[in-house]
Design a protein around this motif. Structure first.
Motif, mmCIF file in Angstrom:
data_model
loop_
_atom_site.group_PDB
_atom_site.id
_atom_site.type_symbol
_atom_site.label_atom_id
_atom_site.label_comp_id
_atom_site.label_asym_id
_atom_site.label_seq_id
_atom_site.Cartn_x
_atom_site.Cartn_y
_atom_site.Cartn_z
ATOM 1 N N ALA A 18 23.171 44.923 47.165
ATOM 2 C CA ALA A 18 24.058 45.572 48.129
ATOM 3 C C ALA A 18 25.466 44.995 48.053
ATOM 4 C CB ALA A 18 23.507 45.413 49.545
ATOM 5 N N LEU A 19 25.584 43.689 47.887
ATOM 6 C CA LEU A 19 26.894 43.045 47.772
ATOM 7 C C LEU A 19 27.627 43.508 46.526
ATOM 8 C CD1 LEU A 19 28.930 40.982 48.820
ATOM 9 C CD2 LEU A 19 27.637 39.208 47.620
ATOM 10 N N GLU A 20 26.912 43.608 45.422
ATOM 11 C CA GLU A 20 27.527 44.071 44.174
ATOM 12 C C GLU A 20 28.035 45.507 44.320
ATOM 13 O OE1 GLU A 20 26.535 44.683 39.435
ATOM 14 O OE2 GLU A 20 25.004 43.847 40.755
ATOM 15 N N ALA A 21 27.244 46.369 44.945
ATOM 16 C CA ALA A 21 27.664 47.755 45.146
ATOM 17 C C ALA A 21 28.895 47.823 46.052
ATOM 18 C CB ALA A 21 26.523 48.565 45.745
ATOM 19 N N THR A 22 28.918 46.987 47.082
ATOM 20 C CA THR A 22 30.063 46.956 47.994
ATOM 21 C C THR A 22 31.315 46.491 47.269
ATOM 22 O OG1 THR A 22 28.604 46.511 49.864
ATOM 23 C CG2 THR A 22 30.935 45.979 50.146
ATOM 24 N N LEU A 23 31.201 45.440 46.469
ATOM 25 C CA LEU A 23 32.357 44.932 45.735
ATOM 26 C C LEU A 23 32.874 45.948 44.713
ATOM 27 C CD1 LEU A 23 31.350 41.209 45.197
ATOM 28 C CD2 LEU A 23 33.076 42.121 46.754
ATOM 29 N N ARG A 24 31.965 46.652 44.068
ATOM 30 C CA ARG A 24 32.387 47.689 43.113
ATOM 31 C C ARG A 24 33.149 48.810 43.835
ATOM 32 N NH1 ARG A 24 30.434 47.140 38.004
ATOM 33 N NH2 ARG A 24 28.643 45.751 37.770
ATOM 34 N N ALA A 25 32.646 49.212 44.996
ATOM 35 C CA ALA A 25 33.319 50.259 45.770
ATOM 36 C C ALA A 25 34.698 49.789 46.219
ATOM 37 C CB ALA A 25 32.471 50.654 46.973
ATOM 38 N N CYS A 26 34.796 48.529 46.650
ATOM 39 C CA CYS A 26 36.098 47.976 47.067
ATOM 40 C C CYS A 26 37.066 47.918 45.894
ATOM 41 C CB CYS A 26 35.922 46.585 47.664
ATOM 42 S SG CYS A 26 35.147 46.588 49.283
ATOM 43 N N ASN A 27 36.589 47.515 44.738
ATOM 44 C CA ASN A 27 37.443 47.455 43.550
ATOM 45 C C ASN A 27 37.924 48.844 43.140
ATOM 46 O OD1 ASN A 27 37.458 44.693 43.247
ATOM 47 N ND2 ASN A 27 35.707 44.671 41.862
ATOM 48 N N GLU A 28 37.048 49.832 43.207
ATOM 49 C CA GLU A 28 37.447 51.199 42.866
ATOM 50 C C GLU A 28 38.493 51.715 43.854
ATOM 51 O OE1 GLU A 28 34.026 53.718 42.540
ATOM 52 O OE2 GLU A 28 33.105 52.451 41.005
ATOM 53 N N ALA A 29 38.299 51.428 45.133
ATOM 54 C CA ALA A 29 39.261 51.861 46.147
ATOM 55 C C ALA A 29 40.604 51.168 45.951
ATOM 56 C CB ALA A 29 38.717 51.579 47.551
ATOM 57 N N ALA A 30 40.580 49.887 45.634
ATOM 58 C CA ALA A 30 41.821 49.154 45.402
ATOM 59 C C ALA A 30 42.546 49.675 44.167
ATOM 60 C CB ALA A 30 41.530 47.664 45.258
ATOM 61 N N ALA A 31 41.794 49.991 43.119
ATOM 62 C CA ALA A 31 42.398 50.539 41.903
ATOM 63 C C ALA A 31 43.027 51.899 42.193
ATOM 64 C CB ALA A 31 41.357 50.662 40.798
ATOM 65 N N TRP A 32 42.338 52.724 42.976
ATOM 66 C CA TRP A 32 42.886 54.029 43.338
ATOM 67 C C TRP A 32 44.151 53.859 44.170
ATOM 68 C CZ3 TRP A 32 43.881 56.252 48.058
ATOM 69 C CH2 TRP A 32 44.252 57.593 48.016
ATOM 70 N N ALA A 33 44.108 52.960 45.150
ATOM 71 C CA ALA A 33 45.264 52.750 46.026
ATOM 72 C C ALA A 33 46.452 52.199 45.256
ATOM 73 C CB ALA A 33 44.895 51.809 47.170
ATOM 74 N N SER A 34 46.211 51.306 44.322
ATOM 75 C CA SER A 34 47.329 50.731 43.575
ATOM 76 C C SER A 34 47.951 51.752 42.637
ATOM 77 C CB SER A 34 46.878 49.505 42.784
ATOM 78 O OG SER A 34 46.024 49.878 41.723
ATOM 79 N N GLY A 35 47.192 52.731 42.197
ATOM 80 C CA GLY A 35 47.743 53.767 41.330
ATOM 81 C C GLY A 35 48.337 54.925 42.109
ATOM 82 N N SER A 36 47.902 55.111 43.347
ATOM 83 C CA SER A 36 48.354 56.269 44.109
ATOM 84 C C SER A 36 49.806 56.155 44.557
ATOM 85 C CB SER A 36 47.460 56.498 45.327
ATOM 86 O OG SER A 36 47.609 55.449 46.254
ATOM 87 N N TRP A 37 50.339 54.935 44.676
ATOM 88 C CA TRP A 37 51.730 54.806 45.092
ATOM 89 C C TRP A 37 52.661 55.364 44.027
ATOM 90 C CZ3 TRP A 37 55.341 52.172 42.243
ATOM 91 C CH2 TRP A 37 54.867 51.301 41.267
ATOM 92 N N ARG A 38 52.198 55.436 42.805
ATOM 93 C CA ARG A 38 53.048 55.924 41.713
ATOM 94 C C ARG A 38 53.257 57.437 41.769
ATOM 95 N NH1 ARG A 38 49.904 52.165 37.632
ATOM 96 N NH2 ARG A 38 50.940 50.244 38.180
ATOM 97 N N THR A 39 52.423 58.152 42.519
ATOM 98 C CA THR A 39 52.563 59.604 42.561
ATOM 99 C C THR A 39 53.868 60.027 43.218
ATOM 100 O OG1 THR A 39 51.335 59.736 44.627
ATOM 101 C CG2 THR A 39 50.071 59.992 42.591
#
Length: 55
Positions: A18-39
């Protein structure tokens, strides 16, 4: 005064999954957020107000 405490997690196999799945989801969200400011970025537009008007 700051207090820093180091903690070592000792999860059960189920908790580790469960912790691994949570961390993966957080990393994906952070990657999306860091790329979304460029739009909102447009080459040649240097003023913040002008950029905000385009987004």
């Amino acid at each position: 005064m700051k207090l820093v405490v180091q903690v070592k997690l000792l999860p059960t196999p189920l908790q580790a999954t469960a912790l691994e799945a949570t961390l993966r989801a957080c990393n994906e969200a952070a990657a999306w957020a860091s790329g979304s400011w460029r739009t909102g970025w447009t080459p040649g537009v240097s003023r913040t107000a002008a950029r905000r008007a385009r987004t």
